[in-house]
Scaffold this active site. Structure first.
Site, short mmCIF file in Angstrom:
data_model
loop_
_atom_site.label_atom_id
_atom_site.label_comp_id
_atom_site.label_asym_id
_atom_site.label_seq_id
_atom_site.Cartn_x
_atom_site.Cartn_y
_atom_site.Cartn_z
N LYS A 50 -11.89 11.26 -6.71
CA LYS A 50 -11.04 10.98 -5.54
C LYS A 50 -11.38 9.58 -5.04
O LYS A 50 -12.52 9.29 -4.67
CB LYS A 50 -11.30 12.01 -4.43
CG LYS A 50 -10.40 11.83 -3.23
CD LYS A 50 -8.94 12.19 -3.55
CE LYS A 50 -8.69 13.66 -3.41
NZ LYS A 50 -7.25 14.00 -3.58
N THR A 75 -10.30 17.10 -7.28
CA THR A 75 -10.61 15.88 -6.54
C THR A 75 -10.58 16.13 -5.04
O THR A 75 -11.28 15.47 -4.28
CB THR A 75 -9.63 14.75 -6.91
OG1 THR A 75 -8.31 15.10 -6.49
CG2 THR A 75 -9.64 14.47 -8.40
N HIS A 121 -11.11 -24.71 -3.40
CA HIS A 121 -11.04 -26.17 -3.43
C HIS A 121 -10.54 -26.76 -2.11
O HIS A 121 -9.65 -26.20 -1.45
CB HIS A 121 -10.11 -26.63 -4.56
CG HIS A 121 -10.61 -26.25 -5.92
ND1 HIS A 121 -11.73 -26.79 -6.48
CD2 HIS A 121 -10.13 -25.36 -6.83
CE1 HIS A 121 -11.93 -26.28 -7.68
NE2 HIS A 121 -10.97 -25.40 -7.92
#
Length: 297
Positions: A12, A57, A246
């Site tokens: 899960k 689950t 950057h």
């Protein structure tokens, strides 16, 4: 040609659990995102739909919430270990469990200069992570963080690099260096205190980012990983991933304005992605410690 089922796991993902400690008037909060994954002889579920070995689950979800109460969440590493041990030791036929956890931190609201007992604002720095694996190879704990955005306005260089016919980058001995750092580390032994270990590792890394006169982001990552292992003896492996955020000097000269390293354009993509692993030379085998489930940690 034969076709076979390869490695598999199920669980899960992303159970959002908020645990309050209300034993005194001053409450505490733990805000976590938990993923469980179980490993074992689950081939029949995949091949013929036989669920007799499958712990639902939904049950895994309920267990994660129950353990937040019964075991507490003093540290995500200890909580994850308790949860993984339960699945492997108490649930037949589970052979291995992987628990991945994100922790979201909160700061207390101050009222009249005094911290309030039960009100917080969401803290906006990094997300702390942990990944715990318990299986036949042992118990493996990986701590870490992600989304730690860190920047310094100088103290970074990049020059004397390889040049070919497509190179346009100009060398520099004074540049902005910034990244959204992902760090993961593996423990070879249990530290005295998980939370103290986390704070010590993070501080060691941040300090190195600040003080190293960096000739390359690669060099900085090496110093960060090395400093973390030196600061916490239980560490055996550090993995770092640093996307280079950057900053390009903006051309103000066309407007007759001098720009002496003061105004930059922040460009989020494309970006250099620098990765490094720093280990001790006697690090024990990792087993399946780095085998992910949901990829939260």
């Amino acid at each position: 040609m034969g076709i076979i089922l390869g490695g598999n796991q199920y669980g899960k993902a992303e159970n959002r659990i908020v645990r309050f400690v209300r034993d005194t008037p001053r409450h505490e909060i733990r805000d976590i995102n938990v993923t469980t994954a179980l490993r074992g002889p689950f081939e029949p579920a995949y091949l013929v739909g036989d669920q007799s070995n499958v712990l639902p689950t939904d049950t895994q979800k309920n267990t994660a919430y129950a353990y937040a109460k019964t075991e507490g969440v003093e540290s995500i590493e200890a909580y994850g270990l308790a949860l993984a041990r339960h699945f492997v030791r108490d649930v037949e036929p589970v052979e291995g469990a992987r628990i991945e956890i994100e922790q979201y931190d909160w700061d207390r609201v101050s009222v009249g200069g005094v911290e309030h007992d039960h009100t917080w604002v969401r803290k906006g720095q990094e997300v702390r992570t942990a990944a715990i694996t318990v299986d036949a190879t042992g118990e493996h704990v990986i701590g870490g963080f992600k989304d730690l955005v860190i920047l310094k306005s100088t103290g970074s260089e990049f020059a004397d690099f390889l040049v070919d016919e497509f190179t346009t980058l100009e060398p520099t001995h004074d540049r902005v260096m910034a990244t959204s750092l992902v760090a993961e580390w593996r423990f070879g032994a249990v530290p005295a205190d998980w939370n103290t270990a986390y704070d010590t590792i993070k501080q060691a890394m941040v300090e190195q980012f600040a003080i190293v006169q960096s000739l390359a982001l690669q060099q900085t990552l090496w110093h960060m990983g090395k400093a973390a292992i030196e600061a916490v003896p239980e560490l055996v492996e550090v993995r770092l991933k640093a996307p280079n955020k950057h900053h390009f000097l903006y051309d103000l000269e066309r407007f007759g304005i001098e720009n002496n390293g003061e105004v930059f354009h922040a460009d989020d993509r494309p970006y250099g992605l620098i990765e490094a692993t720093v280990t001790t030379d006697d690090a024990p085998p990792a087993g399946d410690a780095w085998l992910p489930s949901a990829g939260l940690a």
